[in-house]
Design a protein around this motif. Structure first.
Motif, PDB file in Angstrom:
ATOM      1  N   PHE A 210      43.259  43.212  26.335  1.00 17.69           N
ATOM      2  CA  PHE A 210      43.125  41.832  26.772  1.00 17.69           C
ATOM      3  C   PHE A 210      41.733  41.318  26.404  1.00 17.69           C
ATOM      4  O   PHE A 210      40.840  42.096  26.066  1.00 17.69           O
ATOM      5  N   ASP A 211      41.578  40.007  26.486  1.00 14.45           N
ATOM      6  CA  ASP A 211      40.233  39.485  26.246  1.00 14.45           C
ATOM      7  C   ASP A 211      39.374  39.695  27.495  1.00 14.45           C
ATOM      8  O   ASP A 211      39.861  40.071  28.558  1.00 14.45           O
ATOM      9  N   ARG A 212      38.089  39.441  27.347  1.00 10.84           N
ATOM     10  CA  ARG A 212      37.127  39.737  28.400  1.00 10.84           C
ATOM     11  C   ARG A 212      37.462  39.022  29.706  1.00 10.84           C
ATOM     12  O   ARG A 212      37.255  39.569  30.806  1.00 10.84           O
ATOM     13  N   SER A 213      37.994  37.815  29.611  1.00 13.31           N
ATOM     14  CA  SER A 213      38.278  37.032  30.813  1.00 13.31           C
ATOM     15  C   SER A 213      39.307  37.713  31.716  1.00 13.31           C
ATOM     16  O   SER A 213      39.266  37.543  32.944  1.00 13.31           O
ATOM     17  N   TYR A 214      40.220  38.466  31.119  1.00 13.42           N
ATOM     18  CA  TYR A 214      41.232  39.153  31.934  1.00 13.42           C
ATOM     19  C   TYR A 214      40.589  40.228  32.809  1.00 13.42           C
ATOM     20  O   TYR A 214      40.893  40.335  34.003  1.00 13.42           O
ATOM     21  N   TYR A 215      39.695  41.006  32.233  1.00 10.96           N
ATOM     22  CA  TYR A 215      39.035  42.060  32.997  1.00 10.96           C
ATOM     23  C   TYR A 215      38.080  41.466  34.042  1.00 10.96           C
ATOM     24  O   TYR A 215      37.904  42.032  35.133  1.00 10.96           O
ATOM     25  N   LYS A 216      37.506  40.313  33.719  1.00 11.47           N
ATOM     26  CA  LYS A 216      36.690  39.607  34.705  1.00 11.47           C
ATOM     27  C   LYS A 216      37.554  39.192  35.889  1.00 11.47           C
ATOM     28  O   LYS A 216      37.171  39.373  37.060  1.00 11.47           O
ATOM     29  N   ALA A 217      38.746  38.657  35.587  1.00  8.35           N
ATOM     30  CA  ALA A 217      39.667  38.259  36.652  1.00  8.35           C
ATOM     31  C   ALA A 217      40.112  39.467  37.465  1.00  8.35           C
ATOM     32  O   ALA A 217      40.279  39.379  38.691  1.00  8.35           O
ATOM     33  N   TYR A 218      40.310  40.600  36.796  1.00  6.10           N
ATOM     34  CA  TYR A 218      40.719  41.827  37.490  1.00  6.10           C
ATOM     35  C   TYR A 218      39.674  42.219  38.540  1.00  6.10           C
ATOM     36  O   TYR A 218      40.002  42.498  39.700  1.00  6.10           O
ATOM     37  N   LEU A 219      38.419  42.222  38.119  1.00  2.98           N
ATOM     38  CA  LEU A 219      37.347  42.611  39.034  1.00  2.98           C
ATOM     39  C   LEU A 219      37.186  41.591  40.161  1.00  2.98           C
ATOM     40  O   LEU A 219      36.911  41.961  41.303  1.00  2.98           O
ATOM     41  N   GLN A 220      37.369  40.325  39.849  1.00  6.07           N
ATOM     42  CA  GLN A 220      37.254  39.290  40.867  1.00  6.07           C
ATOM     43  C   GLN A 220      38.371  39.389  41.898  1.00  6.07           C
ATOM     44  O   GLN A 220      38.184  39.025  43.065  1.00  6.07           O
ATOM     45  N   ALA A 221      39.528  39.871  41.476  1.00  5.41           N
ATOM     46  CA  ALA A 221      40.669  39.997  42.390  1.00  5.41           C
ATOM     47  C   ALA A 221      40.530  41.194  43.320  1.00  5.41           C
ATOM     48  O   ALA A 221      41.194  41.253  44.356  1.00  5.41           O
ATOM     49  N   MET A 222      39.671  42.145  42.968  1.00 10.09           N
ATOM     50  CA  MET A 222      39.521  43.373  43.742  1.00 10.09           C
ATOM     51  C   MET A 222      38.428  43.247  44.801  1.00 10.09           C
ATOM     52  O   MET A 222      37.358  42.705  44.546  1.00 10.09           O
ATOM     53  N   THR A 223      38.716  43.752  45.980  1.00  9.01           N
ATOM     54  CA  THR A 223      37.705  43.922  47.023  1.00  9.01           C
ATOM     55  C   THR A 223      37.165  45.344  46.919  1.00  9.01           C
ATOM     56  O   THR A 223      37.757  46.190  46.219  1.00  9.01           O
ATOM     57  N   PRO A 224      36.083  45.690  47.604  1.00  3.45           N
ATOM     58  CA  PRO A 224      35.607  47.081  47.579  1.00  3.45           C
ATOM     59  C   PRO A 224      36.663  48.083  48.027  1.00  3.45           C
ATOM     60  O   PRO A 224      36.681  49.219  47.545  1.00  3.45           O
ATOM     61  N   ALA A 225      37.565  47.657  48.915  1.00  2.00           N
ATOM     62  CA  ALA A 225      38.612  48.560  49.380  1.00  2.00           C
ATOM     63  C   ALA A 225      39.688  48.789  48.327  1.00  2.00           C
ATOM     64  O   ALA A 225      40.458  49.753  48.419  1.00  2.00           O
ATOM     65  N   ASP A 226      39.753  47.912  47.318  1.00  6.89           N
ATOM     66  CA  ASP A 226      40.812  48.001  46.307  1.00  6.89           C
ATOM     67  C   ASP A 226      40.518  49.001  45.200  1.00  6.89           C
ATOM     68  O   ASP A 226      41.428  49.369  44.447  1.00  6.89           O
ATOM     69  N   GLY A 227      39.269  49.418  45.054  1.00  3.92           N
ATOM     70  CA  GLY A 227      38.988  50.367  43.992  1.00  3.92           C
ATOM     71  C   GLY A 227      37.534  50.370  43.568  1.00  3.92           C
ATOM     72  O   GLY A 227      36.656  49.825  44.252  1.00  3.92           O
ATOM     73  N   PHE A 228      37.277  50.953  42.399  1.00  2.00           N
ATOM     74  CA  PHE A 228      35.899  51.146  41.942  1.00  2.00           C
ATOM     75  C   PHE A 228      35.879  51.345  40.438  1.00  2.00           C
ATOM     76  O   PHE A 228      36.905  51.622  39.811  1.00  2.00           O
ATOM     77  N   MET A 229      34.702  51.211  39.869  1.00  3.81           N
ATOM     78  CA  MET A 229      34.485  51.505  38.453  1.00  3.81           C
ATOM     79  C   MET A 229      33.525  52.678  38.345  1.00  3.81           C
ATOM     80  O   MET A 229      32.612  52.831  39.169  1.00  3.81           O
ATOM     81  N   ILE A 230      33.734  53.501  37.334  1.00  2.00           N
ATOM     82  CA  ILE A 230      32.823  54.599  37.026  1.00  2.00           C
ATOM     83  C   ILE A 230      32.351  54.452  35.586  1.00  2.00           C
ATOM     84  O   ILE A 230      33.159  54.191  34.685  1.00  2.00           O
ATOM     85  N   ILE A 231      31.053  54.611  35.378  1.00  2.00           N
ATOM     86  CA  ILE A 231      30.507  54.683  34.021  1.00  2.00           C
ATOM     87  C   ILE A 231      29.664  55.943  33.916  1.00  2.00           C
ATOM     88  O   ILE A 231      28.837  56.223  34.784  1.00  2.00           O
ATOM     89  N   CYS A 232      29.917  56.692  32.864  1.00  2.46           N
ATOM     90  CA  CYS A 232      29.156  57.903  32.579  1.00  2.46           C
ATOM     91  C   CYS A 232      28.096  57.573  31.521  1.00  2.46           C
ATOM     92  O   CYS A 232      28.440  57.118  30.420  1.00  2.46           O
ATOM     93  N   TYR A 233      26.834  57.784  31.875  1.00  2.00           N
ATOM     94  CA  TYR A 233      25.723  57.490  30.971  1.00  2.00           C
ATOM     95  C   TYR A 233      25.179  58.798  30.395  1.00  2.00           C
ATOM     96  O   TYR A 233      25.003  59.780  31.119  1.00  2.00           O
TER      97      TYR A 233
END
Length: 343
Positions: A210-233
Motif C-alpha cells: 500500500f502507499d504510505r497513507s495506508y500505513y499512517k491510517a493503520y497506526l492512527q486507528a490503533m490504540t496502545p492496547a491494539d498492538g505495537f511496532m518493533i524495529i531492530c537497529y
C-alpha cells in the motif's frame, strides 16, 4: 415471509464493541482482529464504508455480530465483505436468512452486487449462500485461506527449542551483532523508517504494498492496547521491522520489512522472537503469523511461508467464503473478471 426469531440490526462502533466482547467471552478459538472495532476504524480512516451489525434472539442475547466493508471493483461490481466474519456462536439457516434479509436494502443502497461472508462453518450448508470454488477463493478472497499459528502459552525455553535450528542461529547472530530491538506504541512508531523497510522488501521480493497513507491510517486507528511496532537497529540503522496487532489473546504479525544491508544477519528473526515475548507479556496465548501457502515446495523451508514455519506451529485452514447474491448479472460478471485476471 414468516416471522423470524432472530433480528439483525445495524449499530454504531461502540455498541458493536460491547456485543463482540460478549461473544468473545464464550467463543473458542480467538476472534480475528479483522472483526475488531480497531479494524473498522482503519477502514473508515481509509474512506471505506463500514457496516457494523449484531444479531440477537427474542431473549435479546447476542448470537452473532460482524463488520462488513464495502469494496469496489471495475465496472461497478461493488460488494460488501466480512473478513473472517461474521462472528457467530453457531451457524444456522435461520441466521443466514436473517442476514440475507438485513443486507438486502443495504446492498441496494450501497450498489453492491453481493455480500461475502468469510467465516461460515464448514459443516453448515445453505442453498441460499453461493459457495466459492477453491480456484475463485484463491483469486477473489481478500484474506488467505490458510494461516500459520503458534501456541505461545508454553514455557519460553520450550518455545525456543521448538524453533528450527536456523531460526535460533539467526537470533543469536543478531545478538552477536549487538542488534538493538526497540518497541514503539502506534502513536510513537517511526512511520518513515518502517515504510522505507517495507518498500525495500517489496522491491527486492517483487510484491506490491500500500502507499504510505495506508500505513499512517493503520497506526492512527490503533490504540496502545491494539498492538505495537518493533524495529531492530544494527549500528544505529533500521535493519528490520514488524507491526503487530493484539486482540482476544492472539497476536497478529501484520506487516514487516527489512533492509538489504544486513541480510546475512537476518534481523527479522530477532523481530519475531521479541514480538513473541512481548505478546506473552500482554497475555496472548496464540501468535498468528498470517497467511501461508498451502504447501511448501519440496517440503523445504523457503520463502515467506518457510520463514514463518521455522518458528514452529501449525497450519489452520479456513473454509472458502460464501456469497449472498443480490444482483446476479453483476455477480456473474465479477466472477468472470476474477477468473480472467487469474490466468
Amino acid at each position: 415471509m414468516p416471522e423470524q426469531s432472530l433480528t439483525v440490526r445495524q449499530v454504531d462502533a461502540s455498541e458493536y464493541a460491547d456485543a463482540l466482547t460478549e461473544l468473545e467471552d464464550v467463543l473458542e478459538p480467538s476472534v480475528s482482529f479483522l472483526q475488531a472495532p480497531m479494524y473498522g476504524r482503519l477502514q473508515e480512516h481509509s474512506d471505506k464504508t463500514v457496516v457494523y451489525f449484531i444479531a440477537y434472539g427474542t431473549d435479546k442475547h447476542t448470537v452473532a455480530c460482524g463488520i462488513a466493508i464495502r469494496y469496489t471493483a471495475p465496472w461497478g461490481m461493488n460488494f460488501l465483505y466480512c473478513p473472517y466474519g461474521p462472528v457467530a456462536i453457531s451457524w444456522s439457516s435461520e441466521l443466514t436468512a436473517a442476514l440475507r434479509h438485513f443486507f438486502k436494502p443495504i446492498a441496494r443502497r450501497l450498489q453492491c452486487a453481493f455480500v461475502r461472508l468469510d467465516h461460515i462453518s464448514a459443516a453448515h450448508t445453505d442453498t441460499t449462500i453461493v459457495p466459492i470454488t477453491d480456484r475463485l477463493a484463491r483469486t477473489a478472497s481478500l484474506q488467505p485461506r490458510a494461516e500459520w499459528l503458534l501456541d505461545i502459552s508454553k514455557l519460553e525455553d520450550e518455545l525456543w527449542m521448538g524453533f528450527h535450528k536456523h531460526a535460533r542461529y539467526n537470533i543469536r547472530l543478531a545478538e552477536r551483532a549487538q542488534a538493538d530491538v526497540k518497541f514503539f506504541t502506534p502513536a510513537q512508531a517511526p512511520l518513515d523508517d518502517f515504510f522505507r523497510l517495507m518498500k525495500t522488501t517489496a522491491d527486492r521480493d517483487g510484491f506490491s504494498i500500500f502507499d504510505r497513507s495506508y500505513y499512517k491510517a493503520y497506526l492512527q486507528a490503533m490504540t496502545p492496547a491494539d498492538g505495537f511496532m518493533i524495529i531492530c537497529y544494527i549500528d544505529g540503522t533500521p535493519a528490520a521491522a514488524g507491526l503487530f496487532v493484539t486482540h482476544d489473546a492472539q497476536a497478529h504479525y501484520v506487516f514487516a520489512g527489512s533492509s538489504d544491508d544486513y541480510r546475512k544477519i537476518a534481523p527479522a528473526y530477532s523481530v519475531i522472537w521479541s514480538a513473541i515475548k512481548k505478546s506473552r507479556e500482554r497475555g496472548c496465548l496464540i501468535f498468528n503469523f498470517g497467511g501461508v501457502t498451502e504447501a511448501v515446495k519440496g517440503q523445504k523451508l523457503i520463502g515467506v511461508s518457510g520463514f514463518k514455519r521455522r518458528f514452529g506451529g501449525s497450519q489452520v485452514d479456513h473454509p472458502n467464503p460464501g456469497d449472498l447474491v443480490y444482483d446476479r448479472p453483476r455477480y456473474v460478471l465479477f466472477k468472470l473478471y476474477k477468473y480472467l485476471v487469474s490466468k
